[in-house]
Write an enzyme that holds these catalytic residues in place. Structure first.
Site, PDB file in Angstrom:
ATOM      1  N   ASN A 109       0.831  -1.207   0.000  1.00 16.90           N
ATOM      2  CA  ASN A 109       0.000   0.000   0.000  1.00 16.90           C
ATOM      3  C   ASN A 109       0.863   1.254   0.000  1.00 16.90           C
ATOM      4  OD1 ASN A 109      -1.997  -1.882   0.164  1.00 16.90           O
ATOM      5  ND2 ASN A 109      -2.441  -1.538   2.329  1.00 16.90           N
ATOM      6  N   VAL A 110       0.415   2.245  -0.755  1.00 15.86           N
ATOM      7  CA  VAL A 110       1.133   3.526  -0.839  1.00 15.86           C
ATOM      8  C   VAL A 110       0.428   4.595  -0.008  1.00 15.86           C
ATOM      9  CG1 VAL A 110       1.980   2.962  -3.160  1.00 15.86           C
ATOM     10  CG2 VAL A 110      -0.156   4.279  -2.903  1.00 15.86           C
ATOM     11  N   ASP A 111      -0.576   4.182   0.796  1.00 15.21           N
ATOM     12  CA  ASP A 111      -1.516   5.123   1.436  1.00 15.21           C
ATOM     13  C   ASP A 111      -1.015   5.724   2.747  1.00 15.21           C
ATOM     14  OD1 ASP A 111      -3.539   2.203   2.202  1.00 15.21           O
ATOM     15  OD2 ASP A 111      -1.873   3.072   3.346  1.00 15.21           O
ATOM     16  N   HIS A 126       5.976  -0.734  -2.586  1.00  9.39           N
ATOM     17  CA  HIS A 126       5.483   0.018  -3.749  1.00  9.39           C
ATOM     18  C   HIS A 126       5.552   1.521  -3.519  1.00  9.39           C
ATOM     19  CE1 HIS A 126       3.039  -3.766  -5.032  1.00  9.39           C
ATOM     20  NE2 HIS A 126       4.309  -3.867  -5.334  1.00  9.39           N
ATOM     21  N   SER A 197      -4.373  -9.881  -2.911  1.00  6.18           N
ATOM     22  CA  SER A 197      -4.719 -10.950  -3.868  1.00  6.18           C
ATOM     23  C   SER A 197      -3.469 -11.749  -4.217  1.00  6.18           C
ATOM     24  CB  SER A 197      -5.304 -10.321  -5.141  1.00  6.18           C
ATOM     25  OG  SER A 197      -4.346  -9.441  -5.730  1.00  6.18           O
ATOM     26  N   ALA A 239     -10.225  -7.543   7.500  1.00  4.85           N
ATOM     27  CA  ALA A 239      -9.011  -7.388   8.315  1.00  4.85           C
ATOM     28  C   ALA A 239      -9.236  -6.489   9.528  1.00  4.85           C
ATOM     29  CB  ALA A 239      -7.893  -6.824   7.446  1.00  4.85           C
TER      30      ALA A 239
HETATM   31  N1  APR Z   1     -10.117  -7.098   4.627  1.00  7.24           N
HETATM   32  C1  APR Z   1      -9.166  -7.946   4.136  1.00  7.24           C
HETATM   33  N2  APR Z   1      -9.021  -8.213   2.810  1.00  7.24           N
HETATM   34  C2  APR Z   1      -9.907  -7.633   1.972  1.00  7.24           C
HETATM   35  C3  APR Z   1     -10.938  -6.767   2.420  1.00  7.24           C
HETATM   36  C4  APR Z   1     -11.009  -6.511   3.818  1.00  7.24           C
HETATM   37  N3  APR Z   1     -11.935  -5.694   4.336  1.00  7.24           N
HETATM   38  N4  APR Z   1     -11.639  -6.365   1.326  1.00  7.24           N
HETATM   39  C5  APR Z   1     -11.068  -6.958   0.246  1.00  7.24           C
HETATM   40  N5  APR Z   1     -10.027  -7.729   0.629  1.00  7.24           N
HETATM   41  C6  APR Z   1      -9.115  -8.537  -0.195  1.00  7.24           C
HETATM   42  C7  APR Z   1      -9.662  -8.984  -1.536  1.00  7.24           C
HETATM   43  O1  APR Z   1     -10.355 -10.204  -1.425  1.00  7.24           O
HETATM   44  C8  APR Z   1      -8.384  -9.140  -2.365  1.00  7.24           C
HETATM   45  O2  APR Z   1      -7.861 -10.461  -2.233  1.00  7.24           O
HETATM   46  O3  APR Z   1      -7.996  -7.733  -0.491  1.00  7.24           O
HETATM   47  C9  APR Z   1      -7.408  -8.159  -1.709  1.00  7.24           C
HETATM   48  C10 APR Z   1      -7.098  -6.924  -2.535  1.00  7.24           C
HETATM   49  O4  APR Z   1      -6.413  -7.336  -3.674  1.00  7.24           O
HETATM   50  P1  APR Z   1      -5.899  -6.248  -4.751  1.00  7.24           P
HETATM   51  O5  APR Z   1      -6.953  -5.271  -4.982  1.00  7.24           O
HETATM   52  O6  APR Z   1      -5.353  -7.029  -5.890  1.00  7.24           O
HETATM   53  O7  APR Z   1      -4.742  -5.480  -3.955  1.00  7.24           O
HETATM   54  P2  APR Z   1      -3.223  -5.870  -3.752  1.00  7.24           P
HETATM   55  O8  APR Z   1      -3.040  -7.325  -3.579  1.00  7.24           O
HETATM   56  O9  APR Z   1      -2.697  -4.997  -2.718  1.00  7.24           O
HETATM   57  O10 APR Z   1      -2.602  -5.439  -5.184  1.00  7.24           O
HETATM   58  C11 APR Z   1      -1.218  -5.506  -5.358  1.00  7.24           C
HETATM   59  O11 APR Z   1      -1.395  -4.329  -7.435  1.00  7.24           O
HETATM   60  O12 APR Z   1      -2.401  -2.713  -8.645  1.00  7.24           O
HETATM   61  C12 APR Z   1      -1.254  -3.021  -7.974  1.00  7.24           C
HETATM   62  O13 APR Z   1       0.330  -1.570  -7.031  1.00  7.24           O
HETATM   63  C13 APR Z   1      -0.960  -2.069  -6.842  1.00  7.24           C
HETATM   64  O14 APR Z   1      -0.033  -2.595  -4.664  1.00  7.24           O
HETATM   65  C14 APR Z   1      -0.992  -2.974  -5.614  1.00  7.24           C
HETATM   66  C15 APR Z   1      -0.731  -4.342  -6.182  1.00  7.24           C
END
Ligand code: APR
Length: 254
Positions: A109-111, A126, A197, A239
């Site tokens: 996360n970049v937040d 990231h 994911s 989470a």
């Molecule tokens: N609590 C926990 N997990 C959750 C929640 C929640 N409230 N809501 C959604 N999720 C899960 C989803 O099921 C999914 O598996 O969080 C995950 C989010 O996945 P992505 O949107 O793919 O995010 P991330 O894995 O961080 O992406 C990786 O991709 O686009 C690039 O640079 C960006 O850092 C990012 C990277």
């Protein structure tokens, strides 16, 4: 969930070196949309082009104009980031760090929310949206410490090109943070994987390497992910609810 939380807490307490890896899902309860899956920015707008860094280097002035006046998914993302506050999930990881259980947190996360929550051994693989980085000397500056009158802005230290610290698609991960992440992941025999994911590399490779070595992956995600089959256990829930419950169990066992 109760029995699973207990079992997960026992695995964490029994582990020698615990690290966490987090993704966009951790910040969903802070009002920031994820990228993929239900409500994801890429789900809504489509995956962005994978050559963001190439395009930045080709025309950094235009890239900065777009950055300072974002449209579409990036506008939605930056507006959500500007309003967001850490949630109980971020704070639970700080509790585990303060108790000496959690040795490092690798975040995609970049937040900036882990920092705001108080995480100290934090590795932002990231980058961080509140920072600006020199592509030559890798110096980082607070966003507000840079003058944007002339674009692209230049590095005060080496006159190199400045870009947002956030890592663009196609950009190599800055060597300092990549090395620190690899070292932390190499030492770990247990990883709490929350809200990702696990589809973007090199970050997604860290939990896989830990599982390959026989280490424990404790996943926190309301939905199954690419990593779920490799996990010792998956705590299926948001989470912001599961991590505080897990932290309470861990601290009660110590
Ligand atoms: N609590 C926990 N997990 C959750 C929640 C929640 N409230 N809501 C959604 N999720 C899960 C989803 O099921 C999914 O598996 O969080 C995950 C989010 O996945 P992505 O949107 O793919 O995010 P991330 O894995 O961080 O992406 C990786 O991709 O686009 C690039 O640079 C960006 O850092 C990012 C990277």
């Amino acid at each position: 969930m109760d029995a699973d939380l207990d079992l997960a807490a026992r695995r964490i307490v029994a582990a020698r070196y615990v690290v966490a890896m987090t993704g966009a899902g951790l910040s969903v309860e802070s009002g920031i949309p994820p990228f993929r899956g239900p409500g994801g920015l890429w789900t809504k707008y489509g995956e962005p082009p994978m050559n963001g860094y190439e395009r930045f280097l080709a025309d950094p002035k235009k890239a900065w104009e777009d950055r300072l006046n974002p449209q579409g998914p990036m506008r939605e993302l930056w507006e959500a980031l500007a309003r967001a506050e850490p949630n109980p999930g971020h704070r639970a990881l700080v509790q585990l760090e303060d108790a000496g259980v959690l040795r490092a947190t690798i975040t995609q996360n970049v937040d900036n929310l882990h920092r705001l929550a108080g995480s100290r051994s934090l590795l932002e693989i990231h980058g961080n949206a509140t920072l600006i980085r020199c592509v030559t000397c890798v110096a980082r500056y607070e966003r507000d410490a840079i003058d944007y009158a002339i674009l692209p802005p230049r590095c005060p230290r080496c006159d190199g090109l400045l870009k947002s610290d956030t890592v663009s698609f196609g950009e190599p991960i800055p060597p300092d943070v990549l090395e620190a992440c690899s070292m932390a992941a190499d030492r770990a025999d247990c990883m709490i994987v929350a809200g990702t994911s696990a589809t973007v590399y090199p970050a997604a490779g860290f939990p896989i390497a830990i599982a390959d070595r026989g280490g424990d992956l404790i996943e926190v995600n309301p939905y199954p992910s690419d990593l779920t089959p490799l996990c010792r256990m998956t705590l299926m829930g948001p989470a912001g609810e599961v991590l505080p419950a897990l932290a309470a169990r861990v601290l009660a066992l110590r």
